[in-house]
Write an enzyme that holds these catalytic residues in place. Structure first.
Site, PDB file in Angstrom:
ATOM      1  CB  CYS A   2      29.307  55.897  49.238  1.00  0.00           C
ATOM      2  SG  CYS A   2      28.608  55.798  47.590  1.00  0.00           S
ATOM      3  NE  ARG A  27      34.481  54.570  52.445  1.00  0.00           N
ATOM      4  CZ  ARG A  27      34.752  53.323  52.788  1.00  0.00           C
ATOM      5  NH1 ARG A  27      35.890  53.036  53.382  1.00  0.00           N
ATOM      6  NH2 ARG A  27      33.904  52.337  52.558  1.00  0.00           N
ATOM      7  CD1 TRP A  74      33.614  56.620  42.779  1.00  0.00           C
ATOM      8  CD2 TRP A  74      32.283  54.825  42.639  1.00  0.00           C
ATOM      9  NE1 TRP A  74      34.003  55.893  41.682  1.00  0.00           N
ATOM     10  CE2 TRP A  74      33.209  54.783  41.568  1.00  0.00           C
ATOM     11  CE3 TRP A  74      31.343  53.793  42.750  1.00  0.00           C
ATOM     12  CZ2 TRP A  74      33.217  53.765  40.624  1.00  0.00           C
ATOM     13  CZ3 TRP A  74      31.349  52.773  41.810  1.00  0.00           C
ATOM     14  CH2 TRP A  74      32.278  52.768  40.758  1.00  0.00           C
ATOM     15  CG  ASN A  98      29.821  52.066  50.923  1.00  0.00           C
ATOM     16  OD1 ASN A  98      29.859  52.053  49.697  1.00  0.00           O
ATOM     17  ND2 ASN A  98      30.772  51.540  51.674  1.00  0.00           N
ATOM     18  N   GLY A  99      27.063  51.014  49.047  1.00  0.00           N
ATOM     19  CA  GLY A  99      26.792  49.668  48.551  1.00  0.00           C
ATOM     20  C   GLY A  99      25.781  49.686  47.424  1.00  0.00           C
ATOM     21  CD  GLU A 478      50.762  49.434  40.250  1.00  0.00           C
ATOM     22  OE1 GLU A 478      50.624  50.411  41.016  1.00  0.00           O
ATOM     23  OE2 GLU A 478      49.810  48.696  39.917  1.00  0.00           O
ATOM     24  CE  LYS A 482      49.611  53.186  41.537  1.00  0.00           C
ATOM     25  NZ  LYS A 482      48.604  52.166  41.210  1.00  0.00           N
ATOM     26  CD  GLU A 485      45.017  53.413  39.351  1.00  0.00           C
ATOM     27  OE1 GLU A 485      44.220  52.767  40.049  1.00  0.00           O
ATOM     28  OE2 GLU A 485      46.203  53.632  39.696  1.00  0.00           O
ATOM     29  CG  HIS A 501      54.367  37.140  19.552  1.00  0.00           C
ATOM     30  ND1 HIS A 501      54.497  36.166  18.594  1.00  0.00           N
ATOM     31  CD2 HIS A 501      55.415  36.976  20.398  1.00  0.00           C
ATOM     32  CE1 HIS A 501      55.564  35.424  18.857  1.00  0.00           C
ATOM     33  NE2 HIS A 501      56.138  35.905  19.950  1.00  0.00           N
ATOM     34  CE  LYS A 601      43.810  53.939  48.756  1.00  0.00           C
ATOM     35  NZ  LYS A 601      44.996  53.899  47.899  1.00  0.00           N
TER      36      LYS A 601
END
Length: 606
Positions: A2, A27, A74, A98-99, A478, A482, A485, A501, A601
């Site tokens: 947040c 955020r 968020w 925030n938290g 990566e 991406k 996401e 395998h 983020k």
């Protein structure tokens, strides 16, 4: 997570709050809201979804007042809804947070026993109700907020606004970042300096456990033990244009395009012109280091996995790489002569910060690679190495990742020189290649249209595999991250040799397989794995240089050509097509590129 902002200004607060929240929307963007005090009366407006919904609401239901707080959310506790949106209000107090309040259930039970009524599913409402309870008992606003803070367990950045108080915001931080901005007869509070950049360049960062009484005259800050403390006010230079899209459709597109420039900036700081020696902003002697422990989350973790190859191959230094969220719970022993290295774009990643604190008093030295030099991780390290990426607004990390790789490579070369595994001539060769990176990356960006055309095909898939060997294996990880996401396509990555395998069972004519394989020492083995895919009618999207593409033949579904580059530097280059493939696939699917669902983020909670 947040984003929060507070204003004690000389002008109407609502438009200032909304503009600041726009700079913090990376955020969180599940809901947003503001509260102001005008003629002594506390009022608020909240809306679900993107910030534009709050802006529309304020057109029809404006809020007056020159004092206010705002929040972009968020969601942690409670689904996105108007009732769960911040600011939360209880009687004469409004709170943004925030938290996570870890003991909110116990506090909630206590408040219910006192006859307090809950209207939301959030942990934050507990903070508002607890403060209102103390106000009802006769405590002054700041004292009521402080007494509430004493009851809270968990991680938080908080800002309190009170009915009847037009010159007061109480702010506090524990585990989540918070900054105070100083203006001319005005004061501001924000989750980071980006939010406050248009308002002031004078910033005071609260430290762990700090709480502050903010008025237009200044801020009185108390430490975790309640004592008055002085925190340094710094002048921060953040160009407002750095957080604009600069003519691009998305922040992610802009930040991909910025990589040659920002990497050139990092190179100038760590490899000064006309020097073939890595320069650090402090002393590190790798000749005395017997083991390197690297810890990070998400994309930064893949940067560490890449750097493990460099440190072990070039510097002959044993390396352990850990996911931050698992590291301290494993309680790993930290042998003597261990250097601990932590990588985080924001420098506030909660899991990474907790892992750093676990290593304090255990490791011989703590280094960090960060994009925010004033962050908690940077301040708590023995030496912080900035990556010079500039503000990164897109949730999916791009330029921060390649800047992290550039700095980590420089650090590995420094280690190799310190340990006597790299001659002056070899180091000069690396320096020349690194200084050529910006031009090579610019050449890679010229393949944008070819990658876009490939992405149109990939966008039709439900599942995608990424394969790579050696230094390309972390890049495959990566690349898959991406794509997941921002396009919401299921993607997995494997070391190419692991294909047989198990994962080879997934291959069919509908499965795109992205193979990252420059013409390097492992190319022949990668091509053999690629042939295993082709033999099962898999659709191979090959990313290689011209020599590699020519040797692979015409059977591939699609080929993307990259310039030739020194093998050790290939991860930095091959990040570009991986990023562009994800970006164009997401655009083709019509997803929200910069603000993908469920993601934020800066992850400042565990």
């Amino acid at each position: 997570m947040c984003g929060i902002v507070g204003v004690l200004g000389n002008h109407e607060a609502a438009p200032i709050l909304v503009e600041a929240l726009k700079r913090l929307e990376y955020r969180g963007y599940d809901s947003a809201g503001i509260a102001t005090v005008n003629n002594g009366a506390l009022r608020r407006r909240r809306a679900v979804g993107k910030l534009v919904n709050l802006s529309d609401l304020l057109v029809h239901e404006p809020l007056a007042g020159k004092s206010g707080i705002g929040h972009t959310r968020w969601a942690t506790h409670g689904a996105p809804s108007v009732s769960n949106a911040h600011p939360h209000r209880a009687g004469a107090v409004a709170v943004v947070h925030n938290g996570i309040i870890e003991n909110y259930k116990e506090l909630r039970a206590e408040l219910l026993n006192c006859g307090m009524e809950f209207r939301t599913e959030t942990d934050t409402e507990t903070v508002a109700l607890m403060t209102e309870r103390y106000l009802q008992e006769g405590l002054p606003p700041a004292d009521a907020a402080f007494k509430t803070l004493d009851q809270l367990e968990g991680a938080f950045a908080l800002a309190f606004l009170f009915d009847g108080e037009e010159d007061l915001i109480v702010a506090a931080r524990k585990g989540s970042p918070l900054a105070i901005g100083h203006g001319n007869g005005e004061m501001f509070v924000g989750s980071d300096a980006i939010a406050l950049a248009p308002l002031t360049d004078r910033i005071t960062y609260l430290e762990e456990g700090d709480r502050a009484v903010v008025t237009r005259a200044g801020a009185e800050i108390r430490g975790a033990n309640g004592e008055l403390v002085n925190r340094e006010t710094k002048t921060i230079q953040i160009d407002a244009t750095q957080v604009d899209k600069g003519g691009h459709k998305h922040f992610m597109a802009k930040e991909i395009a910025e990589q040659p420039h920002v990497i050139a900036e990092a190179i100038r700081h760590y490899l000064p012109v006309e020097e073939d020696e890595v320069r650090l902003p402090g002393e590190v002697d790798f000749s005395q280091v017997e083991r390197l422990t690297m810890v990070a989350c998400g994309t930064a973790y893949y940067a560490c996995v890449t750097a493990k190859y460099w440190f072990e191959q070039i510097a002959k230094l044993p390396v352990e790489v850990d996911i931050a969220s698992e590291f301290r719970y494993r309680e790993p022993p930290i042998p003597s002569k261990t250097l601990a290295l932590f990588v985080s774009q924001s420098g506030e990643t909660a899991d990474t910060l907790a892992a750093l604190r676990y290593c304090q008093e255990k490791a011989d030295k703590i280094l960090s690679v960060v994009n925010v030099p004033e962050s908690s991780i940077a301040r708590e390290s023995d030496l912080a190495l900035p990556i010079f990426a500039g503000p990164e607004i897109g949730v999916a990390s791009t330029k921060a990742f390649t800047c992290q790789l550039t700095v980590l490579l420089a650090l590995a070369l420094k280690a190799a020189c310190d340990r006597g595994h790299l001659s002056a001539e070899e180091m000069a060769g690396y320096a020349t290649a690194i200084r050529g990176l910006p031009n090579v990356l610019s050449s890679a960006l010229e393949q944008n249209e070819a990658i876009r055309q490939a992405a149109l095909k990939v966008s039709e898939a439900r599942d995608v595999l990424f394969l790579g060997r050696g230094l390309m294996f972390p890049l495959a990880l990566e690349g898959a991250l991406k794509l997941k996401e921002i396009s919401y396509i299921h993607a997995e990555a494997y070391a190419s040799g692991e294909l047989k395998h198990g994962p080879i069972a997934l291959i069919d004519k509908n499965m795109p397989v992205v193979v990252l394989t420059p013409k390097d020492t492992l190319f022949d083995k990668s091509v053999s794995n690629m042939q295993e895919v082709l033999a099962r009618k898999g659709k191979v999207l090959m990313i290689s240089d011209q020599d590699g593409i020519d040797e692979a033949g015409d059977d591939v579904w699609c080929a993307i050509r990259m310039p030739r580059i020194k093998e050790a530097l290939s991860p930095i280059l091959y990040a570009i097509p991986a990023q562009l493939l994800a970006y164009h696939t997401a655009v083709a699917k019509g997803t929200d590129v910069d603000q993908p669902r469920n993601l934020a983020k800066s992850v400042t909670v565990e």
